[in-house]
Each structure stands twice: as C-alpha cells, then as structure tokens.
Design an enzyme around this catalytic site. Structure first.
Site, PDB file in Angstrom:
ATOM      1  CE1 TYR A   1      -4.108   1.965   0.757  1.00  0.00           C
ATOM      2  CE2 TYR A   1      -2.731   3.073   2.388  1.00  0.00           C
ATOM      3  CZ  TYR A   1      -3.900   3.010   1.645  1.00  0.00           C
ATOM      4  OH  TYR A   1      -4.862   3.985   1.796  1.00  0.00           O
TER       5      TYR A   1
ATOM      6  CE  LYS B   1      -3.746   4.919  -1.283  1.00  0.00           C
ATOM      7  NZ  LYS B   1      -4.756   5.247  -2.311  1.00  0.00           N
TER       8      LYS B   1
HETATM    9  P1  NAP Z   1     -13.684   2.583   1.186  1.00  0.00           P
HETATM   10  O1  NAP Z   1     -14.802   3.178   1.981  1.00  0.00           O
HETATM   11  O2  NAP Z   1     -13.355   1.137   1.347  1.00  0.00           O
HETATM   12  O3  NAP Z   1     -13.951   2.908  -0.363  1.00  0.00           O
HETATM   13  C1  NAP Z   1     -13.137   2.400  -1.380  1.00  0.00           C
HETATM   14  C2  NAP Z   1     -14.010   1.921  -2.503  1.00  0.00           C
HETATM   15  O4  NAP Z   1     -13.193   1.435  -3.579  1.00  0.00           O
HETATM   16  C3  NAP Z   1     -14.934   0.757  -2.087  1.00  0.00           C
HETATM   17  O5  NAP Z   1     -16.257   0.995  -2.497  1.00  0.00           O
HETATM   18  C4  NAP Z   1     -14.320  -0.424  -2.829  1.00  0.00           C
HETATM   19  O6  NAP Z   1     -15.263  -1.422  -3.179  1.00  0.00           O
HETATM   20  C5  NAP Z   1     -13.779   0.250  -4.072  1.00  0.00           C
HETATM   21  N1  NAP Z   1     -12.845  -0.611  -4.801  1.00  0.00           N
HETATM   22  C6  NAP Z   1     -11.980  -1.531  -4.317  1.00  0.00           C
HETATM   23  N2  NAP Z   1     -11.329  -2.144  -5.298  1.00  0.00           N
HETATM   24  C7  NAP Z   1     -11.792  -1.612  -6.459  1.00  0.00           C
HETATM   25  C8  NAP Z   1     -11.528  -1.852  -7.835  1.00  0.00           C
HETATM   26  N3  NAP Z   1     -10.636  -2.757  -8.239  1.00  0.00           N
HETATM   27  N4  NAP Z   1     -12.212  -1.121  -8.754  1.00  0.00           N
HETATM   28  C9  NAP Z   1     -13.115  -0.206  -8.364  1.00  0.00           C
HETATM   29  N5  NAP Z   1     -13.425   0.066  -7.087  1.00  0.00           N
HETATM   30  C10 NAP Z   1     -12.757  -0.634  -6.140  1.00  0.00           C
HETATM   31  O7  NAP Z   1     -12.323   3.340   1.477  1.00  0.00           O
HETATM   32  P2  NAP Z   1     -11.972   4.887   1.723  1.00  0.00           P
HETATM   33  O8  NAP Z   1     -11.390   4.948   3.062  1.00  0.00           O
HETATM   34  O9  NAP Z   1     -13.071   5.788   1.348  1.00  0.00           O
HETATM   35  O10 NAP Z   1     -10.775   5.029   0.680  1.00  0.00           O
HETATM   36  C11 NAP Z   1     -10.818   5.858  -0.474  1.00  0.00           C
HETATM   37  C12 NAP Z   1      -9.390   6.135  -0.912  1.00  0.00           C
HETATM   38  O11 NAP Z   1      -8.728   6.889   0.108  1.00  0.00           O
HETATM   39  C13 NAP Z   1      -8.557   4.872  -1.108  1.00  0.00           C
HETATM   40  O12 NAP Z   1      -7.700   5.033  -2.217  1.00  0.00           O
HETATM   41  C14 NAP Z   1      -7.755   4.786   0.164  1.00  0.00           C
HETATM   42  O13 NAP Z   1      -6.566   4.081  -0.031  1.00  0.00           O
HETATM   43  C15 NAP Z   1      -7.517   6.246   0.458  1.00  0.00           C
HETATM   44  N6  NAP Z   1      -7.203   6.537   1.873  1.00  0.00           N
HETATM   45  C16 NAP Z   1      -8.072   6.208   2.875  1.00  0.00           C
HETATM   46  C17 NAP Z   1      -7.716   6.502   4.188  1.00  0.00           C
HETATM   47  C18 NAP Z   1      -8.619   6.190   5.357  1.00  0.00           C
HETATM   48  O14 NAP Z   1      -8.183   6.357   6.506  1.00  0.00           O
HETATM   49  N7  NAP Z   1      -9.834   5.741   5.163  1.00  0.00           N
HETATM   50  C19 NAP Z   1      -6.492   7.113   4.473  1.00  0.00           C
HETATM   51  C20 NAP Z   1      -5.644   7.419   3.418  1.00  0.00           C
HETATM   52  C21 NAP Z   1      -6.012   7.138   2.115  1.00  0.00           C
HETATM   53  P3  NAP Z   1     -15.484  -2.652  -2.151  1.00  0.00           P
HETATM   54  O15 NAP Z   1     -15.949  -2.056  -0.865  1.00  0.00           O
HETATM   55  O16 NAP Z   1     -16.522  -3.468  -2.849  1.00  0.00           O
HETATM   56  O17 NAP Z   1     -14.153  -3.325  -2.026  1.00  0.00           O
END
Ligand code: NAP
Length: 245
Positions: free
Chosen positions: A148, A152
């Site tokens: 990851y 990133k």
């Molecule tokens: P989330 O609620 O899990 O949303 C991510 C979405 O991406 C989910 O709906 C997931 O579907 C979908 N996804 C996964 N694999 C995919 C694929 N191959 N093609 C299309 N869609 C796909 O996570 P989030 O926290 O909002 O994260 C959003 C972004 O922010 C991500 O890139 C994450 O790495 C980044 N981020 C998050 C955090 C945090 O603390 N939450 C911190 C830093 C960065 P499924 O649920 O069906 O798998």
C-alpha cells in the site's frame, strides 16, 4: 456552484471518501459519474445526486475505457477525475503474498494509470481538466503496508509527472494524502487487528494533533478545492490532510 457545467467521474464513489466527494461535487453543480466495483453502492450514491452509476473494476483496462466512454456518452464531456478506488491487504513483508502485492498495486497504481490515460485524451482535446488521486500518509512509510505505501508513494510520482506532461494542455494533476479517516477501510483494519472500532478510533485520535480522526467530508473538501478553478495554479502537489503536520 464551483462545478456548474462540469462533468466529474469519481472511482470508488460508492463508499467512504469517494461517496463524500461525489456528493460535494454534485452539490456544487457537477454532473457526476459514480463508479465502484459493485453496482449497488455506486447506484445508491448516484441515485441520491441524480448522477450516473457505473460498475467498474479499475484494474481492468477494458472496463475503465468503457466507463470513460459511458460517461462521455451520457454527459458529453469529462472535466474532473477523482480516483478513490482502493483496498488494503496489510501484512508484514515476510507474510505478504504475491496476491497481496498484486491486488493492491493493480487497484491503486495500475487502476489510476488506466483512468488517467483514458481521461487525458478528452481533457487534452478540450484543453481543460482536473485530476486528483488519493494518496495516503502511508506513502511516508507504515508498518505492514509494503504494498500500500509503495502504491501511495507511486501515485505522488505519477501526479508530478502527469502535471508536467499535461500542464501545457491546462490539465492540473494533484494528490490528496489523508491520515486516519473513518470509513469501511479503517473499520476493516480494526477488525483485522481484533480491536473494537470505537477503541481503535480513540487511540488514533490521541495521536493526531487536532485530537480527532478525519471524516470523509474533511477529505472531500480538499479534493473539491483541487478540482476547482480556485486551485488553478496548483499542480503536481500533494496535500496531506491528517489533522496535523
Ligand atoms: P472505502 O470506503 O473502502 O472505499 C473504497 C471503494 O473502492 C470501495 O467501495 C471499494 O469497493 C472500491 N474498490 C476496491 N477495489 C476496487 C476496484 N478494483 N475497482 C473499483 N473500485 C474498487 O475506502 P476509503 O477509506 O473511502 O478510501 C478511499 C481512498 O482513500 C482509497 O484510495 C484509500 O486508499 C484512500 N485513503 C483512505 C484513508 C482512510 O483512513 N480511510 C487514508 C488514506 C487514504 P469494495 O468495498 O466493494 O471493495
């Protein structure tokens, strides 16, 4: 109404940060294509904002190209691309499998590459575009996240390079790097560690300068700023949104 007459595509738009971003862009006038791996979450968000739901696995080139074509067919243009689709498969290096590595790299890095490449064609032609990729504080290094954090950090390099290549065509490319945000992703981390989510959140908040964790809307507002003309002279940058330095 910063996005009046603009068309936006948000991957991972069915949940978490992507859903909050899709809602904010729509609330400020954009017509939004909400894309997610599964149709259900994408449709739920799209229906609520009068947008277009597109099921798409971003690690599949043909699905990404179809998603862009569908957006253009529906809305006639594409101005904003936000790539939020993401997953985690954490493990210490000696336990990390090839599958853990490939899945995370393919979703974040290859997925964003496919989306950016398909979107730039239209943005370059119309001499206008905004791309925002979701990076993370994990880009700076995080135990158990070799896959990851590599992805990133890679996205920051991708944004800097695309900022140089696409700048002459009035396309801005930036990344937002959140810290701890309350979504399914962080809930899944707590579950994997066997920690109650409320306890996990309290522990995280105590390590953050502002003494609170982030909400998806905290990140969506930074994304919207970078998608707007207010940040027209900002490109190739990473904004860390983590409640502290
Ligand atoms: P989330 O609620 O899990 O949303 C991510 C979405 O991406 C989910 O709906 C997931 O579907 C979908 N996804 C996964 N694999 C995919 C694929 N191959 N093609 C299309 N869609 C796909 O996570 P989030 O926290 O909002 O994260 C959003 C972004 O922010 C991500 O890139 C994450 O790495 C980044 N981020 C998050 C955090 C945090 O603390 N939450 C911190 C830093 C960065 P499924 O649920 O069906 O798998």
């Amino acid at each position: 109404m910063r996005f009046k007459d603009r068309v936006a595509l948000v991957t991972g738009g069915g949940r978490g940060i992507g859903a909050a971003s899709a809602r904010l862009l729509a609330a400020e006038g954009a017509r939004v294509a909400v894309s997610d791996l599964d149709d259900g979450p994408a449709r739920e968000v799209a229906d609520a904002i009068g947008g277009l739901a597109v099921a798409c696995d971003v690690s599949d080139r043909s699905q990404v190209e179809s998603m862009i074509e569908l957006t253009l067919k529906e809305f006639g243009r594409l101005d904003v691309l936000v790539t939020c689709a993401g997953i985690i498969r954490d493990n210490l290096l000696f336990k990390m499998t090839d599958e853990d590595w490939d899945l995370v790299i393919d979703t974040h890095l290859k997925g964003t590459f496919y989306c950016a490449r398909a979107a730039q064609k239209h943005m370059v032609e119309q001499k206008y575009g905004k791309m925002v990729f979701l990076s993370s504080t994990s880009a700076l290094g995080n135990r158990g996240q070799t896959n990851y954090s590599t992805a990133k950090a890679g996205l920051q390099g991708m944004a800097r390079t695309l900022a140089i290549e696409l700048g002459p065509f009035n396309v801005n490319v930036n990344t937002v790097a959140p810290g701890f945000v309350e979504t399914r992703m962080t809930r899944a981390t707590a579950e994997r560690m066997g920690v109650d989510f409320e306890t996990f959140k309290l522990g995280a908040a105590s390590q953050i300068a502002l003494r609170r964790i982030g909400q998806p809307e905290d990140i969506a507002s930074v994304i919207a700023f970078l998608c707007s003309d207010e940040s027209g002279f900002v490109s190739g940058q990473t904004i860390y949104a983590r409640g502290g330095p």
